[in-house]
Design an enzyme around this catalytic site. Structure first.
Site: not given
Length: 287
Positions: A70, A93, A95
């Site tokens: 990411e 995942d 955040t």
């Protein structure tokens, strides 16, 4: 002879545990927050640190493998999925959950060969739940095998979804229109963990019957998607076709009957694909 990709799974679990420790320690310190595509698309130094940790560890053991991460994509690396062995990484995942200490934060690691997910690892760091799946070998959480719910009645189901980071008026209107229709089927309830990876694991665990979202990324769903299918569930596009993980649209369900009823309620739209040229603009955003 060792089973194919078992070494990959073992390494993914070990590095996810190390990454989870970094995430938990970071929660005890000040978290400097930046943004990516918008003021609510957040990133922290911990996201970047964890991704670097995972990639460096994997490179040392599997130097010929490729990566899609990411934060690497946000920094300008291409999001090109080839047939080569590829690790797809979301270092944190959830955040926004991490920034607010909301307790659903996951390290998500998918491993693909020939564009097919072979290994999935989702570590829910704050719950200390390690979800693992290997294609054809089942899905497990902390050693216990997972099975999707056997519920066949949509009216007795829980559906998970998220609003995502897109605040374009047209997209928001479609998101709320879809949600209204799902609620009014009616279903037992609508939930959202704030993490696509964890939502997919909830489907795999039988806790919710379905999860759909428009606006997710391949790194959000690669590992969790395998968790669902290995637990007996189904995956598809939100309009009912085959799932394309680069399309940023996903529907996961315990069975096709439930999935198709949700498809009928979704007012779909098409976000920019993950494999389109990146258009990221990061700036500092004070907490």
């Amino acid at each position: 002879m060792a089973e194919q990709w078992q070494d990959v799974l073992d390494h993914a679990v070990a590095v996810a545990q190390k990454a989870g420790k970094v995430v938990r320690e970071a929660l005890q310190s000040d978290r400097k927050v930046s943004t990516k595509s918008s003021s609510i698309d957040l990133v922290t130094q911990t996201d970047q640190k964890v991704e670097q940790l995972i990639i460096q560890s994997v490179k040392e053991t599997f130097p010929a493998h490729r990566f899609i991460g990411e934060e690497s994509v946000a920094a300008g690396e291409p999001c090109d999925l080839t047939d080569e062995p590829t690790w797809i990484i979301d270092p944190i995942d959830g955040t926004t959950n991490f920034v607010h200490t909301f307790p659903f934060v996951a390290v998500s690691i998918g491993f693909l060969v020939n564009k097919q997910v072979e290994v999935g690892v989702v570590y829910s760091c704050l719950e200390d739940k390690m979800f693992v799946a290997r294609r054809g070998k089942g899905a497990f959480c902390n050693g216990k095998q997972l099975r999707v719910s056997d519920q066949k009645d949509i009216h007795c189901s829980i559906v998970a979804t998220e609003f995502g980071s897109n605040r374009d008026g047209g997209a928001v209107e479609k998101i709320f229109s879809s949600l209204r229709k799902v609620v009014c089927l009616p279903v037992h309830g609508v939930r959202g963990a704030g993490s696509a990876a964890i939502n997919l694991c909830l489907v795999a665990s039988g806790c919710v019957e379905a999860y759909y979202e428009i606006g997710v990324h391949v790194w959000d769903v690669a590992a969790g998607a395998l968790m669902v299918t290995e637990a007996g569930g189904v995956l598809m596009d939100v309009e009912g076709g085959a799932l394309d993980m680069m399309s940023r649209r996903i529907l996961a369900a315990n069975n096709r009957h439930i999935a198709e009823q949700i498809v009928g309620q979704i007012q779909a739209f098409t976000p920019q694909r993950d494999d389109a040229p990146p258009q990221q603009h990061r700036r500092f955003y004070p907490k």
